[in-house]
Design a protein around this motif. Sequence first.
Motif, PDB file in Angstrom:
ATOM      1  N   THR A 341       0.793  -1.234   0.000  1.00 12.89           N
ATOM      2  CA  THR A 341       0.000   0.000   0.000  1.00 12.89           C
ATOM      3  C   THR A 341       0.819   1.274   0.000  1.00 12.89           C
ATOM      4  OG1 THR A 341      -0.135   0.185   2.418  1.00 12.89           O
ATOM      5  CG2 THR A 341      -1.741  -1.251   1.325  1.00 12.89           C
ATOM      6  N   GLY A 342       2.122   1.196   0.217  1.00 12.34           N
ATOM      7  CA  GLY A 342       2.935   2.398   0.361  1.00 12.34           C
ATOM      8  C   GLY A 342       2.916   3.291  -0.872  1.00 12.34           C
ATOM      9  N   SER A 343       2.909   4.599  -0.642  1.00  8.58           N
ATOM     10  CA  SER A 343       2.834   5.569  -1.732  1.00  8.58           C
ATOM     11  C   SER A 343       4.207   6.070  -2.169  1.00  8.58           C
ATOM     12  CB  SER A 343       1.988   6.773  -1.311  1.00  8.58           C
ATOM     13  OG  SER A 343       0.667   6.389  -1.007  1.00  8.58           O
ATOM     14  N   ILE A 344       5.268   5.770  -1.384  1.00  5.55           N
ATOM     15  CA  ILE A 344       6.612   6.272  -1.697  1.00  5.55           C
ATOM     16  C   ILE A 344       7.485   5.152  -2.255  1.00  5.55           C
ATOM     17  CG2 ILE A 344       8.686   7.354  -0.775  1.00  5.55           C
ATOM     18  CD1 ILE A 344       6.916   8.685   1.333  1.00  5.55           C
ATOM     19  N   GLY A 345       7.697   4.111  -1.474  1.00  6.10           N
ATOM     20  CA  GLY A 345       8.532   3.009  -1.911  1.00  6.10           C
ATOM     21  C   GLY A 345       7.763   1.742  -2.198  1.00  6.10           C
ATOM     22  N   GLY A 346       6.447   1.749  -1.922  1.00 13.49           N
ATOM     23  CA  GLY A 346       5.631   0.565  -2.120  1.00 13.49           C
ATOM     24  C   GLY A 346       4.937   0.552  -3.465  1.00 13.49           C
ATOM     25  N   MET A 347       3.949  -0.343  -3.576  1.00 11.97           N
ATOM     26  CA  MET A 347       3.234  -0.510  -4.831  1.00 11.97           C
ATOM     27  C   MET A 347       2.078   0.470  -4.996  1.00 11.97           C
ATOM     28  SD  MET A 347       4.852  -2.925  -6.385  1.00 11.97           S
ATOM     29  CE  MET A 347       3.749  -3.631  -7.595  1.00 11.97           C
ATOM     30  N   GLY A 348       1.632   1.096  -3.911  1.00 13.11           N
ATOM     31  CA  GLY A 348       0.633   2.149  -4.009  1.00 13.11           C
ATOM     32  C   GLY A 348      -0.791   1.681  -4.206  1.00 13.11           C
ATOM     33  N   VAL A 368      -7.197  16.043 -20.006  1.00 14.86           N
ATOM     34  CA  VAL A 368      -6.787  16.113 -21.407  1.00 14.86           C
ATOM     35  C   VAL A 368      -6.732  14.724 -22.041  1.00 14.86           C
ATOM     36  CG1 VAL A 368      -4.887  16.756 -22.943  1.00 14.86           C
ATOM     37  CG2 VAL A 368      -5.518  18.256 -21.053  1.00 14.86           C
ATOM     38  N   THR A 369      -6.278  13.726 -21.297  1.00 11.92           N
ATOM     39  CA  THR A 369      -6.106  12.384 -21.846  1.00 11.92           C
ATOM     40  C   THR A 369      -7.458  11.718 -22.063  1.00 11.92           C
ATOM     41  OG1 THR A 369      -4.021  12.181 -20.637  1.00 11.92           O
ATOM     42  CG2 THR A 369      -5.001  10.147 -21.469  1.00 11.92           C
ATOM     43  N   PRO A 370      -7.706  11.158 -23.248  1.00 15.25           N
ATOM     44  CA  PRO A 370      -8.991  10.465 -23.488  1.00 15.25           C
ATOM     45  C   PRO A 370      -9.220   9.358 -22.467  1.00 15.25           C
ATOM     46  CG  PRO A 370      -7.784  10.759 -25.547  1.00 15.25           C
ATOM     47  CD  PRO A 370      -6.851  11.174 -24.449  1.00 15.25           C
ATOM     48  N   PHE A 371     -10.484   9.139 -22.112  1.00 21.41           N
ATOM     49  CA  PHE A 371     -10.795   8.194 -21.042  1.00 21.41           C
ATOM     50  C   PHE A 371     -10.389   6.773 -21.411  1.00 21.41           C
ATOM     51  CE2 PHE A 371     -13.884   5.492 -18.657  1.00 21.41           C
ATOM     52  CZ  PHE A 371     -13.385   5.760 -17.399  1.00 21.41           C
ATOM     53  N   PHE A 372     -10.587   6.366 -22.676  1.00 20.35           N
ATOM     54  CA  PHE A 372     -10.200   5.010 -23.064  1.00 20.35           C
ATOM     55  C   PHE A 372      -8.699   4.810 -22.888  1.00 20.35           C
ATOM     56  CE2 PHE A 372      -8.871   7.049 -26.968  1.00 20.35           C
ATOM     57  CZ  PHE A 372      -7.837   6.247 -27.423  1.00 20.35           C
ATOM     58  N   SER A 373      -7.931   5.873 -23.099  1.00 20.54           N
ATOM     59  CA  SER A 373      -6.480   5.800 -22.936  1.00 20.54           C
ATOM     60  C   SER A 373      -6.117   5.585 -21.476  1.00 20.54           C
ATOM     61  CB  SER A 373      -5.849   7.084 -23.475  1.00 20.54           C
ATOM     62  OG  SER A 373      -4.455   7.050 -23.339  1.00 20.54           O
ATOM     63  N   LEU A 374      -6.772   6.314 -20.587  1.00 17.99           N
ATOM     64  CA  LEU A 374      -6.537   6.140 -19.155  1.00 17.99           C
ATOM     65  C   LEU A 374      -6.868   4.723 -18.708  1.00 17.99           C
ATOM     66  CD1 LEU A 374      -7.896   9.438 -17.529  1.00 17.99           C
ATOM     67  CD2 LEU A 374      -5.550   8.609 -17.463  1.00 17.99           C
ATOM     68  N   VAL A 375      -8.004   4.221 -19.146  1.00 17.81           N
ATOM     69  CA  VAL A 375      -8.440   2.887 -18.727  1.00 17.81           C
ATOM     70  C   VAL A 375      -7.427   1.828 -19.146  1.00 17.81           C
ATOM     71  CG1 VAL A 375     -10.200   1.121 -19.034  1.00 17.81           C
ATOM     72  CG2 VAL A 375     -10.882   3.499 -18.692  1.00 17.81           C
ATOM     73  N   GLY A 380      -3.194  -1.891 -17.498  1.00 19.43           N
ATOM     74  CA  GLY A 380      -1.868  -2.459 -17.684  1.00 19.43           C
ATOM     75  C   GLY A 380      -1.024  -2.373 -16.437  1.00 19.43           C
ATOM     76  N   MET A 381      -1.103  -1.244 -15.757  1.00 16.96           N
ATOM     77  CA  MET A 381      -0.307  -1.096 -14.537  1.00 16.96           C
ATOM     78  C   MET A 381      -0.829  -2.001 -13.424  1.00 16.96           C
ATOM     79  SD  MET A 381       0.829   2.411 -12.610  1.00 16.96           S
ATOM     80  CE  MET A 381       2.325   2.387 -11.612  1.00 16.96           C
ATOM     81  N   ALA A 382      -2.148  -2.063 -13.278  1.00 19.88           N
ATOM     82  CA  ALA A 382      -2.727  -2.896 -12.216  1.00 19.88           C
ATOM     83  C   ALA A 382      -2.430  -4.375 -12.439  1.00 19.88           C
ATOM     84  CB  ALA A 382      -4.238  -2.659 -12.144  1.00 19.88           C
ATOM     85  N   LEU A 383      -2.636  -4.851 -13.656  1.00 23.76           N
ATOM     86  CA  LEU A 383      -2.398  -6.268 -13.944  1.00 23.76           C
ATOM     87  C   LEU A 383      -0.931  -6.633 -13.764  1.00 23.76           C
ATOM     88  CD1 LEU A 383      -4.666  -6.904 -17.067  1.00 23.76           C
ATOM     89  CD2 LEU A 383      -5.043  -7.658 -14.716  1.00 23.76           C
ATOM     90  N   SER A 384      -0.039  -5.799 -14.263  1.00 28.43           N
ATOM     91  CA  SER A 384       1.384  -6.113 -14.123  1.00 28.43           C
ATOM     92  C   SER A 384       1.817  -6.096 -12.667  1.00 28.43           C
ATOM     93  CB  SER A 384       2.221  -5.120 -14.927  1.00 28.43           C
ATOM     94  OG  SER A 384       2.031  -3.794 -14.465  1.00 28.43           O
ATOM     95  N   GLY A 385       1.210  -5.212 -11.871  1.00 28.94           N
ATOM     96  CA  GLY A 385       1.564  -5.168 -10.457  1.00 28.94           C
ATOM     97  C   GLY A 385       1.031  -6.349  -9.667  1.00 28.94           C
ATOM     98  N   ASN A 732       4.324   4.511  -8.705  1.00 25.93           N
ATOM     99  CA  ASN A 732       3.488   3.383  -8.314  1.00 25.93           C
ATOM    100  C   ASN A 732       2.033   3.652  -8.647  1.00 25.93           C
ATOM    101  OD1 ASN A 732       2.432   4.985  -6.078  1.00 25.93           O
ATOM    102  ND2 ASN A 732       4.381   4.592  -5.059  1.00 25.93           N
ATOM    103  N   PHE A 733       1.157   2.777  -8.182  1.00 25.82           N
ATOM    104  CA  PHE A 733      -0.252   2.831  -8.577  1.00 25.82           C
ATOM    105  C   PHE A 733      -0.963   4.077  -8.051  1.00 25.82           C
ATOM    106  CE2 PHE A 733      -4.630   1.010  -8.853  1.00 25.82           C
ATOM    107  CZ  PHE A 733      -4.599   0.728 -10.216  1.00 25.82           C
ATOM    108  N   THR A 734      -0.361   4.774  -7.109  1.00 26.48           N
ATOM    109  CA  THR A 734      -0.907   6.043  -6.635  1.00 26.48           C
ATOM    110  C   THR A 734      -1.151   6.996  -7.801  1.00 26.48           C
ATOM    111  OG1 THR A 734       0.141   5.873  -4.462  1.00 26.48           O
ATOM    112  CG2 THR A 734      -0.388   8.086  -5.239  1.00 26.48           C
ATOM    113  N   TYR A 735      -0.187   7.054  -8.707  1.00 29.05           N
ATOM    114  CA  TYR A 735      -0.251   7.994  -9.824  1.00 29.05           C
ATOM    115  C   TYR A 735      -1.271   7.570 -10.874  1.00 29.05           C
ATOM    116  CZ  TYR A 735       4.114   9.707  -7.812  1.00 29.05           C
ATOM    117  OH  TYR A 735       5.059  10.222  -6.956  1.00 29.05           O
TER     118      TYR A 735
END
Length: 819
Positions: A341-348, A368-375, A380-385, A732-735
């Motif tokens: 859960t860590g926001s600095i050195g963890g996975m977020g 600015v970023t299209p919603f489909f792009s964000l999703v 990708g980040m969630a699955l890889s993590g 991390n996933f925070t961002y």
Amino acid sequence: MAGSEKDGRLYETTAVGPCDVEKSQAVVEVSDTDLSEMLDTLRETIRDHELDPNFRTEILTSARAALRETPDKLETTRLHGLVAEIQAERDLLLNNSPYAEVRAVVDNTDDPSTPVNTFRAWFLGIIFTILGTGIDQFFSLRYPGIYLYTVVAQLVGYPCGVFLARVLPTTTYTIFGRNCSLNPGPFNQKEHMLITIMSNVAYGGLNGTAYVTYIFQVLKLDIFYGMKELANSAGFQILLTLSTQLIGYGCAGITRRFLVYPPAMLWPQNLAQIALNRALHNDGKLESMHGWTMSRYRFFLYAFGGMFFYFWFPGYIFQALSYFNWMTWIAPENIKLAIITGSIGGMGFNPLPTFDWNIISYAWDPIVTPFFSLVNSVIGMALSGLVIIIPVYFSNACNSAYLPINSNDVFDNTGNSYNVSRILTPEYTLDEKGYELYGQAYLGAANSVRYSGSFAIYLATIVYAALYYRREIMAGFHAMLKWSNARDEYNDVHNRLMREYKEAPEWWYLCILAIAFIFGCVCCGIYDTGMPIWGIVVGLLLCLFLQIPIGILLAVTNVEVTNNVIAEFIGGYAVKNNPIANMIFKSYGYIASAQSIQFVADLKLGHYMKIPPRTMFAAQTVATVIAAFVSIGVNAWQIDNIEGVCTADQSSKFTCPDTHTFFTASVIWGVIGPARIYGDHGIYHPLEWGFLAGALLPVPFYFLAKRFPDSWIRYINIPLILSGILLWAPYNFTYAWSALVVGYVFNYYVKRRYERWWQKYAYVLSSSFSCGIGIAGLVIFFAVQFHAVDINWWGNNVPYIGCDNDGCPLLPIPEIGHF
């Protein structure tokens, strides 16, 4: 409801405007010939926008449904209402834009008599280029650094332009038969945008001239290579800097036919800048937008002021609002809790991770970023993590559990940072015996997966562009083979309006490219860099080969793929065991490509704003050359005059974290080389399967989208999913999660339910928040942080207590002292 009869049949249609909230019904008489033409219109629209993720899907769905009907049933399916809607979309393509994002901020009219190439624009553009480059370069060595954003120059440039319009004399002079004036009238939007475009050269961050100066710092300072003879050569610095910057500009001109002229190349990042430009020039009308009658300018002022004052809390007064790692506060020394859960050195993986817009918009601007792009990226980040990184770490694969899970550092087998001095000879080549005694380098779990994602994304982006945008690519090559103006290949309103201006000939850009190439050859030929001339050719080919697919992805999705990893990887194989050559190869393979993409984005910005192409060419060229010399001069002064620069205990915090990373990368890729890390006998050899995965993954999803065009599969974008992997280490996933939440609110819910409000205010809101943070960051830095006026209390200390901040590994180092 009325109807009329012709050719023995009654037709009824519903005419629908592209932005209308309510539908009005009308009756249209249609002959058999008209019906055939309408059906052809449906087919052509589907062909042009079938897999375009930014096009209105409900139009395509209705069109496919109509074409599947038999001719007898077409009369009862309200075909002509659909055709009227399609015709409206076709009219938008020709007379405005079929994309709501573009319609929201870009004018579909132009006045060619508007002065652009003025003294005011050039004077302010050069001033902001000098100041921006100098400040950006100066603070690039400090930690924490401070970076100016283009919106800051855009904001400050407006009152400066208005001031000059009031005080400069209006006298008209005749120069070479042309009437000129220092003050041709009110300060206008085109002048303002030209100043912004020149400033964009300065505010490049890692894509700007500052990146090249890392080479000079690493070469000169004794704590790195200490090669003062080469580093002190003004000729070497000037030739290398101008070569890499101008190669990027030359390549940008060649790719206009692929990345600027096609209407499908939206470049969402430009739309926010245009929205700010229009807001500052107060073009907003006071018509009601879902009950709002506020002008864009007033809305900007309120949002800017609110963010300016609010940012003092997460940025200085209450920093826990920024890294809101509230779960770790419960048990700061709980290693597993900090890892997950860590926001600095963890996975977020935290459902409520931040209240700081700077973090929310750091990876992707969620408005600015299209919603489909964000999703796609967040998936990708969630699955890889969850599916890869955490299982790899907890299974201790490649000894990763002895290291911090999400660090971008390189480690030895004691868990400490890899000491590159132990494997270098006095000539800065690999000491084979020293390397055998010291041992190989290790990567953290997230960093190793990130590299595999990097390998995959390059081929995935190429395959994606070839499959989904081959029509635009082929049109560009077709115009190239005919030596025709690619702008004439497209008949939308913006290309038609730009035909009023003389085009900057392609041979101008080719001349820039040739001059830059000669500079590079002279630089590597007369100075002892170890870089062969063919290495420059390979780096240039890498730039040319990747910039079109990378540019297409950025133009459509607002997600940029940087090719620094592949440049280092190829450079390590091309010129073995030579860190200097590896750094220079990366400057041509990566920096030139990154600069090219930035220049192309600015060319699209000028295209949207109807700035004459020849004026654009001159402004960008001059700004590039000025920025190169300013960055070289400021960097040389810093190295010679800041005592203890780049050392860990430097008194003013000029510790150069990015320079240290650059140096380490030069040793890993240039001295040790990729063969020892990823080769047949390297422990990270399996990561190279990422190349194959990247090449294959887009193919089945493309054919699935063609087979089921009305389903959600059409929105699956493999390069975007892989780009989510690239955000790991150290982020991390925070961002990602915080950006997705805000993106859902604005680019899904508000955009669908309150479209007219979204069109008028959304991009202005994004720009105002960026301006607020940029100005507040400057004030905070110079007012309280530069002189270390710290507020020492719980709200500023609690995020940095415990394992989240310390990067505690899952397993302790064995008692023997190494793993």
